[in-house]
Design an enzyme around this catalytic site. Structure first.
Site, PDB file in Angstrom:
ATOM      1  N   GLU A 504       0.932  -1.207  -0.100  1.00 54.45           N
ATOM      2  CA  GLU A 504       0.138   0.270   0.136  1.00 54.45           C
ATOM      3  C   GLU A 504       0.769   1.360   0.017  1.00 54.45           C
ATOM      4  O   GLU A 504       0.563   2.348   0.665  1.00 54.45           O
ATOM      5  CB  GLU A 504      -0.844  -0.074   1.185  1.00 54.45           C
ATOM      6  CG  GLU A 504      -2.064  -0.953   1.311  1.00 54.45           C
ATOM      7  CD  GLU A 504      -3.047  -0.811   0.135  1.00 54.45           C
ATOM      8  OE1 GLU A 504      -3.129   0.068  -0.558  1.00 54.45           O
ATOM      9  OE2 GLU A 504      -3.602  -1.699  -0.052  1.00 54.45           O
TER      10      GLU A 504
HETATM   11  C1  LIG Z   1       2.614  -9.794   0.211  1.00 55.49           C
HETATM   12  C2  LIG Z   1       2.429  -8.588  -0.880  1.00 55.49           C
HETATM   13  C3  LIG Z   1       1.201  -8.278  -1.227  1.00 55.49           C
HETATM   14  C4  LIG Z   1       0.853  -7.294  -2.260  1.00 55.49           C
HETATM   15  N1  LIG Z   1      -0.611  -6.868  -2.619  1.00 55.49           N
HETATM   16  C5  LIG Z   1      -0.527  -6.168  -3.651  1.00 55.49           C
HETATM   17  C6  LIG Z   1      -1.882  -5.912  -4.213  1.00 55.49           C
HETATM   18  O1  LIG Z   1      -2.945  -6.545  -3.739  1.00 55.49           O
HETATM   19  N2  LIG Z   1      -1.906  -5.396  -5.362  1.00 55.49           N
HETATM   20  C7  LIG Z   1      -1.098  -4.486  -5.699  1.00 55.49           C
HETATM   21  O2  LIG Z   1      -1.046  -3.896  -6.926  1.00 55.49           O
HETATM   22  N3  LIG Z   1       0.248  -4.707  -5.271  1.00 55.49           N
HETATM   23  C8  LIG Z   1       0.554  -5.437  -4.194  1.00 55.49           C
HETATM   24  N4  LIG Z   1       1.888  -5.670  -3.743  1.00 55.49           N
HETATM   25  C9  LIG Z   1       2.758  -4.585  -4.070  1.00 55.49           C
HETATM   26  C10 LIG Z   1       3.332  -3.509  -3.119  1.00 55.49           C
HETATM   27  O3  LIG Z   1       2.172  -2.584  -3.165  1.00 55.49           O
HETATM   28  C11 LIG Z   1       4.591  -2.981  -3.874  1.00 55.49           C
HETATM   29  O4  LIG Z   1       5.390  -3.992  -3.592  1.00 55.49           O
HETATM   30  C12 LIG Z   1       4.871  -1.635  -3.051  1.00 55.49           C
HETATM   31  O5  LIG Z   1       4.181  -0.575  -3.396  1.00 55.49           O
HETATM   32  C13 LIG Z   1       6.525  -1.175  -3.457  1.00 55.49           C
HETATM   33  O6  LIG Z   1       6.690  -1.440  -4.871  1.00 55.49           O
HETATM   34  P1  LIG Z   1       7.952  -1.988  -5.449  1.00 55.49           P
HETATM   35  O7  LIG Z   1       7.962  -3.443  -4.841  1.00 55.49           O
HETATM   36  O8  LIG Z   1       7.982  -2.096  -6.996  1.00 55.49           O
HETATM   37  O9  LIG Z   1       9.225  -1.586  -4.857  1.00 55.49           O
HETATM   38  P2  LIG Z   1       9.743  -0.112  -5.484  1.00 55.49           P
HETATM   39  O10 LIG Z   1       8.893   0.698  -6.105  1.00 55.49           O
HETATM   40  O11 LIG Z   1      10.830  -0.554  -6.572  1.00 55.49           O
HETATM   41  O12 LIG Z   1      10.434   0.813  -4.292  1.00 55.49           O
HETATM   42  C14 LIG Z   1      11.879  -0.090  -3.862  1.00 55.49           C
HETATM   43  C15 LIG Z   1      12.283   0.983  -2.754  1.00 55.49           C
HETATM   44  O13 LIG Z   1      12.576   2.594  -3.631  1.00 55.49           O
HETATM   45  C16 LIG Z   1      11.909   3.321  -2.689  1.00 55.49           C
HETATM   46  N5  LIG Z   1      11.153   4.208  -3.598  1.00 55.49           N
HETATM   47  C17 LIG Z   1      10.836   4.005  -4.893  1.00 55.49           C
HETATM   48  N6  LIG Z   1      10.555   5.055  -5.329  1.00 55.49           N
HETATM   49  C18 LIG Z   1      10.830   6.193  -4.450  1.00 55.49           C
HETATM   50  C19 LIG Z   1      10.584   7.540  -4.648  1.00 55.49           C
HETATM   51  N7  LIG Z   1      10.261   8.268  -5.576  1.00 55.49           N
HETATM   52  N8  LIG Z   1      10.920   8.266  -3.279  1.00 55.49           N
HETATM   53  C20 LIG Z   1      11.653   7.663  -2.226  1.00 55.49           C
HETATM   54  N9  LIG Z   1      11.855   6.394  -2.417  1.00 55.49           N
HETATM   55  C21 LIG Z   1      11.397   5.513  -3.332  1.00 55.49           C
HETATM   56  C22 LIG Z   1      10.712   2.543  -1.874  1.00 55.49           C
HETATM   57  O14 LIG Z   1      10.269   3.224  -0.807  1.00 55.49           O
HETATM   58  C23 LIG Z   1      11.246   1.045  -1.773  1.00 55.49           C
HETATM   59  O15 LIG Z   1      12.135   1.097  -0.507  1.00 55.49           O
HETATM   60  C24 LIG Z   1       1.991  -6.276  -2.757  1.00 55.49           C
HETATM   61  C25 LIG Z   1       3.380  -6.775  -2.440  1.00 55.49           C
HETATM   62  C26 LIG Z   1       3.536  -7.938  -1.453  1.00 55.49           C
HETATM   63  C27 LIG Z   1       4.696  -8.142  -1.179  1.00 55.49           C
END
Ligand SMILES: Cc1cc2nc3c(=O)[nH]c(=O)nc-3n(C[C@H](O)[C@H](O)[C@H](O)COP(=O)(O)OP(=O)(O)OC[C@H]3O[C@@H](n4cnc5c(N)ncnc54)[C@H](O)[C@@H]3O)c2cc1C
Length: 660
Positions: A504
Site C-alpha cells: 500500500e
Molecule cells: C505480500 C504482498 C502483497 C501485495 N499485494 C498487492 C496487491 O494486492 N496489489 C498490488 O497492486 N500490489 C500489491 N503488492 C505490491 C506492493 O504494493 C509493492 O511491492 C509496493 O508498493 C512497493 O513497490 P515495489 O515492490 O515495486 O518497490 P519499488 O517501487 O521498486 O521501491 C523500492 C524501494 O525504493 C523506494 N522508492 C521508490 N520510489 C521512490 C521515490 N520516488 N522516493 C523515495 N523512495 C522511493 C521504495 O520506498 C522502496 O524502499 C503486494 C506486495 C507484497 C509483497
C-alpha cells in the site's frame, strides 16, 4: 530432533515423558511412538514435543500462542475517549448504543478467537497451493471459516447499506478489523481487499456497475482485488504496461501481467472482481494515462448470473517471507474483458480512493499483529523463570523469579503496551474522522474531518506498521531463543508484521506523501488545524495538576514538530532533497506527537473517571501509568528526530552513488 543432553537429572526426572510423548503439541495429533520407545535418561524429544518441557520448567501450564480480543480497551476508546454517544443524531450513528457495541465486538471477538485464530498457525505452515490448471486452494480450514464468516454476516459490517451491507460506522468496523488481523492476518486480507474494491466502485463506478457487482461483494459471495503492481513498477505506476483496447460493445480487452496481487486467485468465493489499472491505446504514457477497469474472473450477465470464464488466470503464487495464508498471485490478463470504471485516464485518482481507506486498514494490521504478539509475550514473561529481581527475590520459594520482574523485560512490555494502546486510540480516532467527513452536521465540520483524515492517513500507516514490526521483534526478544523457534508462534508474527511496512505504498512513500502533499495542501490548512487542536488540549490539561506533567511533555514535543515543520517549509523548497531526507524522521516525529496527544486525552478521561468513581479504578490507573511511560520514555525521541530532520540532505546525499 531436539536433544535434551546436558539437563539436570533432577529436572529430567520431573518431566512427564508419557504425556509429552502421547501428544503432538503442534498439531494436536496423538502420540509419537519414537519418543515413547526411548529410555528416559537418553531420551530426545522431537520438535513439537518440546513446548511442554519448557512449560514444565516455567511455572504455568497455559498453552501458547493464544489470543483474546481487547474488547475492554476498544470500548474504552470508542465510548469514553471518542465519546461516540455525542454523534448519535448523525446518519449511521443512530443505532450505535453501548448494547450494540457490546454485541458486535463480543460476537466479533468470539468469531476471531474461536474460528480464525486456531487456523492461523496452519495457514502459515501449509500456505496456499496453486494447481496446474491455475486454481488456488487456501490453507486447511480457511474455506470452512470463510463460509461461516459469510453466514454470520461479517463481510456486510462495513459495506454500504444501500447495496447489501449494514453500513456500520468506520470506527466500529475498524475495531473488528483489528481483531481479524490479530487472529489471522493471512485470512483477513480476503475481506479487506474486497472492501477496498467496493469502496472504489462506490466512489467512481456507474450506478449499473454498483448494482451489478457491489451487493454480492458486500455479502462476501464474491471477493475483490486491486491490481496495480507490475514487475518493473510498484511505486512508479506511470510505468504501467498493461494495455486496454476498446471492443466494439463498449468493453475493453485487457492484456498484461500483474504481480504480487493479494487474493488474485483462491477457492473462497464463486467469483473474484479484479480492479485493474491499465493504459488505453493512445493515452499518455505516464500517470496521466492510467485508467481503472473492472475485470471479473467469471463474466457477470446483466441479470447478475454468472457467465463464461474470463481470460484472466493465476500464473504463479509468490513465495513469501510470511503472510502465507494469503494468496499473493502473478495474474495474467490475456485479452480479458474489462469495463472502464469512472473516466478515461482518471484511474489512479479512482484507485487512490481505495488506497486511502486501505492504508488505514494496513496501519491497523501493524496494531493487530503487535497486540497478539504482546499478549503472548506477557503470558510468557509471567511464566518463564530466570534469574532474580535486582531488588531481591520476588518469589523466594521458587528456584528463580519470573522474567517479568526484570526492568529490561518490563521496558519491552511497557513500550509495546504504550504504543499499542496509543495506536489503537489513534486508528479509531482517524476512522471516526473518516465517518465525520461524510456524516458530520455541517459542511465545515465535514471539510475539517476530511482534512484530518488526509493528514493522518500516512502518519497512521507509516508509524503503526513500523511499531507493529518493532513490537513483534521485541516480543520475540522476550521469549529469548524460544521466540526464534517456530512452535511458540511468535516468529510468525515477526514475519507477518514485516509486509505492512512495504505494501500500500512503502513507509518511505507514506513519509513523502505526508511531507510533499498532505502538509502543504491548502496552504498547510490541515496541519494548522491539527496543531491547534493539540495545543488547545495541552492548555486545558496543564491547568489540572493531575495531567500537567503529561501536557508539558507533549507541549515540548509539539514544539519540536512545529519547529521541524517550519524548517521543512524554509529548506524543502530551496532544495527538494532536504524534504526527501527529512520526510521519514518527520513522519516518525508526527506519529509520536499524535500518540502523545492520544495519551494526553486518555489521561484526562482516566483522571475524570477516577474522580467520579466511574469505571474500574485499576484499569484507569493503568492508563495513567502507561501515559506517563509514553510521555517519559518514548515522546522525548521527538528531540532527536528534529535534529535528524534539521541535519538536511547533505549527510545522506554527500557520497556519490559510485562510492556505495
Ligand atoms: C505480500 C504482498 C502483497 C501485495 N499485494 C498487492 C496487491 O494486492 N496489489 C498490488 O497492486 N500490489 C500489491 N503488492 C505490491 C506492493 O504494493 C509493492 O511491492 C509496493 O508498493 C512497493 O513497490 P515495489 O515492490 O515495486 O518497490 P519499488 O517501487 O521498486 O521501491 C523500492 C524501494 O525504493 C523506494 N522508492 C521508490 N520510489 C521512490 C521515490 N520516488 N522516493 C523515495 N523512495 C522511493 C521504495 O520506498 C522502496 O524502499 C503486494 C506486495 C507484497 C509483497
Amino acid at each position: 530432533m531436539v536433544p535434551l543432553a546436558g539437563l539436570e537429572p533432577a529436572l529430567l526426572a520431573e518431566i512427564d515423558f508419557e504425556s509429552i510423548a502421547s501428544t503432538n503439541f503442534t498439531t494436536g495429533a496423538p502420540a509419537c511412538e519414537r519418543c515413547l520407545a526411548q529410555p528416559d535418561e537418553t531420551r530426545k524429544l522431537e520438535t513439537g514435543h518440546i513446548r511442554p518441557y519448557i512449560r514444565d520448567v516455567t511455572s504455568g501450564d497455559s498453552t501458547m500462542p493464544s489470543y483474546r480480543a481487547p474488547i475492554r480497551d476498544t470500548r474504552f476508546v470508542i465510548e469514553q475517549l471518542l465519546d461516540i454517544g455525542r454523534y448519535s443524531t448523525l446518519p449511521g450513528f443512530d443505532g450505535i448504543t453501548p448494547d450494540l457495541l457490546e454485541a458486535v465486538l463480543g460476537e466479533g471477538a468470539r468469531f476471531c478467537e474461536e474460528i480464525l485464530f486456531p487456523i492461523n498457525a496452519d495457514g502459515d505452515r501449509v500456505g496456499c497451493t496453486r494447481h496446474p490448471d491455475g486454481s488456488v486452494t487456501t490453507p486447511p480450514g480457511a474455506r470452512e471459516a470463510y463460509a461461516r464468516f459469510v453466514e454470520a454476516g461479517w463481510p456486510t459490517l462495513a459495506a454500504p447499506a444501500d447495496h447489501g451491507g449494514q453500513g456500520m460506522p468506520h470506527v466500529v468496523s475498524t475495531a473488528f478489523q483489528e481483531y481479524l488481523t490479530s487472529a489471522n492476518m493471512g485470512f483477513s486480507l480476503y475481506p479487506e481487499l474486497t472492501l477496498g474494491a467496493i469502496n472504489a466502485i462506490m466512489a467512481t463506478g456507474s450506478e449499473a456497475q454498483k448494482a451489478l457487482y457491489v451487493p454480492n461483494m458486500s455479502t462476501g459471495k464474491w471477493s475483490g482485488t486491486m491490481n496495480l503492481t507490475e514487475a518493473h513498477c510498484g511505486t512508479d505506476l506511470g510505468l504501467i504496461r498493461t494495455r486496454a483496447t476498446p471492443n466494439a460493445d463498449g468493453s475493453y480487452a485487457i492484456t498484461g501481467t500483474k504481480i504480487f496481487i493479494s487474493s488474485g486467485e483462491h477457492d473462497l468465493t464463486e467469483n473474484i472482481i479484479h480492479l485493474v489499472l491499465a493504459k488505453i491505446a493512445g493515452a499518455p504514457d505516464n500517470v496521466k494515462g492510467i485508467s481503472l477497469f473492472i475485470v471479473p474472473k467469471i463474466l457477470v450477465n446483466s441479470d447478475g448470473s454468472l457467465g463464461a470464464r474470463n481470460a484472466v488466470s493465476c500464473g504463479a503464487l509468490e513465495e513469501k517471507m510470511g503472510l502465507h495464508g494469503s494468496a499473493t498471485c502473478v495474474m495474467n490478463y490475456d485479452g480479458a474483458t474489462g469495463w472502464l470504471v469512472g473516466e478515461e485516464n482518471k484511474g489512479l485518482a479512482a484507485m487512490f480512493v481505495m488506497m486511502n481507506a486501505a492504508r488505514l486498514g494496513v496501519g491497523l494490521q501493524g496494531l493487530g499483529i503487535a497486540e497478539v504478539a504482546y499478549q503472548n509475550a506477557v503470558a510468557y514473561a509471567r511464566e518463564r523463570r530466570q534469574g532474580r529481581a535486582l531488588t531481591g527475590p520476588a518469589d523466594p520459594a521458587a528456584p528463580a523469579d519470573p522474567i517479568i520482574v526484570h526492568p529490561d523485560v518490563r521496558r519491552m512490555l511497557m513500550d509495546a503496551r504504550a504504543l499499542i494502546e496509543g495506536s489503537r486510540a489513534l486508528c479509531l480516532w482517524t476512522a471516526l474522522q473518516d465517518d465525520l467527513s461524510r456524516h458530520a452536521a455541517t459542511p465545515e465540520e465535514r471539510a475539517q474531518a476530511a482534512d484530518l483524515v488526509a493528514l493522518m492517513t500516512p502518519v497512521v500507516k507509516g508509524n503503526v506498521t513500523d511499531f507493529g514490526y518493532s513490537i513483534a521483534t521485541d516480543m520475540q526478544q522476550v521469549f529469548g531463543g524460544h521466540g526464534y523457534i517456530r512452535e511458540w508462534g511468535v516468529e510468525q508474527y515477526v514475519r507477518d508484521a514485516r509486509i505492512p511496512m512495504i505494501y500500500e505504498g512503502t513507509n518511505g512513500i507514506q513519509a513523502m506523501d505526508l511531507v510533499g502533499r498532505k502538509l502543504p495542501a491548502q496552504g498547510g490548512r490541515a496541519a494548522r488545524l491539527w496543531f491547534g487542536m493539540v495545543a488547545a488540549d495541552i492548555a486545558t490539561a496543564k491547568a489540572d495538576p493531575k495531567t500537567a506533567s503529561i501536557a508539558e511533555a507533549l507541549e515540548k514535543s509539539l514544539g519540536q514538530l512545529q519547529a521541524a515543520t517550519m524548517w521543512l517549509m524554509q529548506n524543502g523548497m530551496a532544495n527538494p532533497d532536504n524534504a526527501g531526507a527529512a520526510a521519514y524522521p518527520y513522519m516518525r516525529c508526527a506519529g509520536l506527537v499524535a500518540l502523545g496527544w492520544m495519551w494526553l486525552r486518555t489521561a484526562q478521561v482516566a483522571v475524570a473517571g477516577l474522580a467520579a468513581g466511574d469505571g474500574d479504578p485499576a484499569f484507569l490507573e493503568a492508563k495513567l501509568v502507561t501515559a506517563r511511560h509514553f510521555t517519559g520514555r518514548l515522546l522525548p525521541r521527538t528531540s532527536a528526530l528534529r535534529r535528524e530532520i534539521e541535519a538536511g540532505a547533505e549527510p545522506v546525499m554527500a557520497l556519490p552513488a559510485e562510492a556505495f
